[in-house]
Scaffold this active site. Structure first.
Site, PDB file in Angstrom:
ATOM      1  N   SER A 153       0.809  -1.226   0.000  1.00 40.77           N
ATOM      2  CA  SER A 153       0.000   0.000   0.000  1.00 40.77           C
ATOM      3  C   SER A 153       0.840   1.272   0.000  1.00 40.77           C
ATOM      4  O   SER A 153       0.348   2.334  -0.348  1.00 40.77           O
ATOM      5  CB  SER A 153      -0.933   0.011   1.214  1.00 40.77           C
ATOM      6  OG  SER A 153      -0.181  -0.128   2.406  1.00 40.77           O
ATOM      7  N   ASP A 212      -3.192   8.153   7.786  1.00 42.14           N
ATOM      8  CA  ASP A 212      -4.086   7.302   8.586  1.00 42.14           C
ATOM      9  C   ASP A 212      -3.210   6.576   9.614  1.00 42.14           C
ATOM     10  O   ASP A 212      -2.073   6.978   9.840  1.00 42.14           O
ATOM     11  CB  ASP A 212      -4.916   6.358   7.687  1.00 42.14           C
ATOM     12  CG  ASP A 212      -4.064   5.340   6.932  1.00 42.14           C
ATOM     13  OD1 ASP A 212      -2.864   5.199   7.261  1.00 42.14           O
ATOM     14  OD2 ASP A 212      -4.604   4.681   6.023  1.00 42.14           O
ATOM     15  N   HIS A 240      -0.308   4.767   7.227  1.00 44.24           N
ATOM     16  CA  HIS A 240       0.378   5.321   6.045  1.00 44.24           C
ATOM     17  C   HIS A 240       0.809   6.766   6.231  1.00 44.24           C
ATOM     18  O   HIS A 240       0.044   7.576   6.742  1.00 44.24           O
ATOM     19  CB  HIS A 240      -0.545   5.219   4.828  1.00 44.24           C
ATOM     20  CG  HIS A 240      -1.004   3.821   4.559  1.00 44.24           C
ATOM     21  ND1 HIS A 240      -2.254   3.375   4.901  1.00 44.24           N
ATOM     22  CD2 HIS A 240      -0.355   2.771   4.021  1.00 44.24           C
ATOM     23  CE1 HIS A 240      -2.365   2.092   4.569  1.00 44.24           C
ATOM     24  NE2 HIS A 240      -1.227   1.702   4.034  1.00 44.24           N
TER      25      HIS A 240
END
Ligand SMILES: *[C@@H]1O[C@H](CO)[C@@H](O)[C@H](O)[C@H]1NC(C)=O
Ligand SMILES: *[C@@H]1O[C@H](CO)[C@@H](O)[C@H](O)[C@H]1NC(C)=O
Ligand SMILES: *[C@@H]1O[C@H](CO)[C@@H](O)[C@H](O)[C@H]1NC(C)=O
Length: 362
Positions: free
Chosen positions: A37, A327, A330
């Site tokens: 991600s 978040d 990340h």
């Protein structure tokens, strides 16, 4: 205009053209990205998974303020590296790219993906490292016809930059997942050995597929991300979950040896290690960043669909340039830009070994 004036003008424009193309030339013809991600830019959008970032506020600072599938407010590390390498556009996601566009490179990264096939299965579908290599094989099969034959495809592929940034999910969504996974009972050393054995095969395959300039990111200090601090008790007054950082450190140490090994054994290959610990802890951090613990977006809670990811349409901080985390997992764009800049041009000798990406591509 007299002929001489025209000639002078033409020489002048030719000079301008040469200067412009020299200063704006891409440093490599192609750039391929493998990862999770931290690099995903849309490959998970069509998948059935909780690891998705195709809703606001993800992308709030991306051109057009659109969520693209990037797990951050703006650019991710791969986007920043493409900019430093003077690509005119970000490298597109594998999932949405067809035809000659793939000659500039593709991004295969997938949220929740790990080195091990099973890592991230708790979140749903994902393109694990082995699937990403399969997808790269499919890309190569398309490059040969585009360039005429396999020989020219091989020569071309040798010139590309390859960046691999994977391994965090083998810890977050496997070894340290809650409830525990079957791997959780291994010692950190045995688990790191298993990861390195698999990663070694994968990096050798990447070489077999024509890569010669490869930057491999080590795993970052994931014991310091807000979600791990929420899940695991902090001890000894440390700001981070030390056990996790120690386990990751064991993996990184073995990864450095693996990379030295590959450089010794594989002819004409240059692999380099990007040291996330050095980048995070050595020297000054990103200018103006003051919030190093709390995430910028309102995150989903335990029991929600994807705890720790942004709440769909949830609130978001105004001063996003002051936050490390977007978040609970990340980094923000400003953190990503900082990391990418040190990977591209090392600030400390320990940031990259043996070379930074700037030297790798020269
Ligand atoms: C492959 O294509 C290149 C460029 O078009 C050409 O120069 C070369 O002779 C071709 N090689 C083979 C084996 O067909
Ligand atoms: C990575 O950085 C850390 C922290 O500066 C350092 O202790 C370690 O030796 C570095 N690793 C390499 C391979 O340079
Ligand atoms: C978020 O807001 C948009 C636009 O108002 C709306 O279309 C969408 O359904 C909302 N999504 C959720 C998950 O609430």
């Amino acid at each position: 205009m007299a002929a001489t004036t025209i000639t002078k003008w033409m020489i002048l424009s030719l000079n301008m053209f040469i200067i412009l193309t020299l200063t704006h030339a891409q440093q490599v013809p192609c750039f391929f990205i493998f990862g999770d991600s931290q690099s995903d830019n849309g490959n998970n959008n069509p998948l059935i998974t909780k690891a998705k970032a195709d809703y606001p506020p993800y992308g709030v600072d991306f051109p057009g303020a659109i969520p693209t599938g990037r797990f951050t407010n703006g650019k991710n590390i791969a986007d920043c590296l493409a900019e430093f390498l003077e690509f005119p556009h970000p490298i597109p996601p594998f999932a949405a790219t067809k035809g000659p566009a793939l000659l500039k490179g593709l991004n295969y990264a997938s949220g929740a993906a790990g080195i091990l096939d099973n890592s991230g299965i708790n979140l749903g579908d994902r393109l694990c490292m082995n699937r990403q290599l399969e997808n790269h094989k499919a890309t190569i099969a398309q490059i040969a016809p585009l360039l005429g034959n396999q020989t020219s495809a091989d020569v071309y592929l040798n010139q590309c930059l390859y960046v691999v940034n994977i391994g965090s999910n083998d810890y977050i969504n496997n070894y340290y997942q809650q409830p525990p996974s079957p791997s959780s009972s291994l010692t950190p050393d045995a688990f790191a050995d298993e990861l390195i054995a698999t990663f070694s095969t994968q990096l050798n395959s990447l070489y077999e597929l024509g890569s010669r300039k490869v930057a491999v990111f080590g795993v970052g200090l994931i014991g310091c991300i807000p979600q791990e601090i929420l899940l695991y008790p902090i001890t000894n007054g440390s700001p981070c979950v030390d056990d996790i950082n120690i386990a990751v450190g064991i993996f990184n140490g073995k990864l450095v040896s693996l990379i030295n090994d590959l450089n010794t054994k594989l002819p004409n290959a240059q692999f380099t290690y990007i040291n996330m610990t050095s980048i995070a802890l050595g020297g000054p951090g990103p200018a103006g960043v003051t919030e190093v613990n709390a995430p910028c977006c309102e995150v989903q809670k335990a029991g929600d669909s994807a705890p720790g990811q942004c709440l769909p349409n949830g609130s978001v901080c105004e001063n996003r340039d002051e936050y490390i985390f977007f978040d609970n997992f990340h980094p923000t764009e400003i953190s990503n830009t900082f990391t990418a800049s040190r990977a591209y041009r090392a600030f400390l000798l320990t940031d990259t070994s043996p070379v930074d990406i700037d030297h790798l591509v020269r």
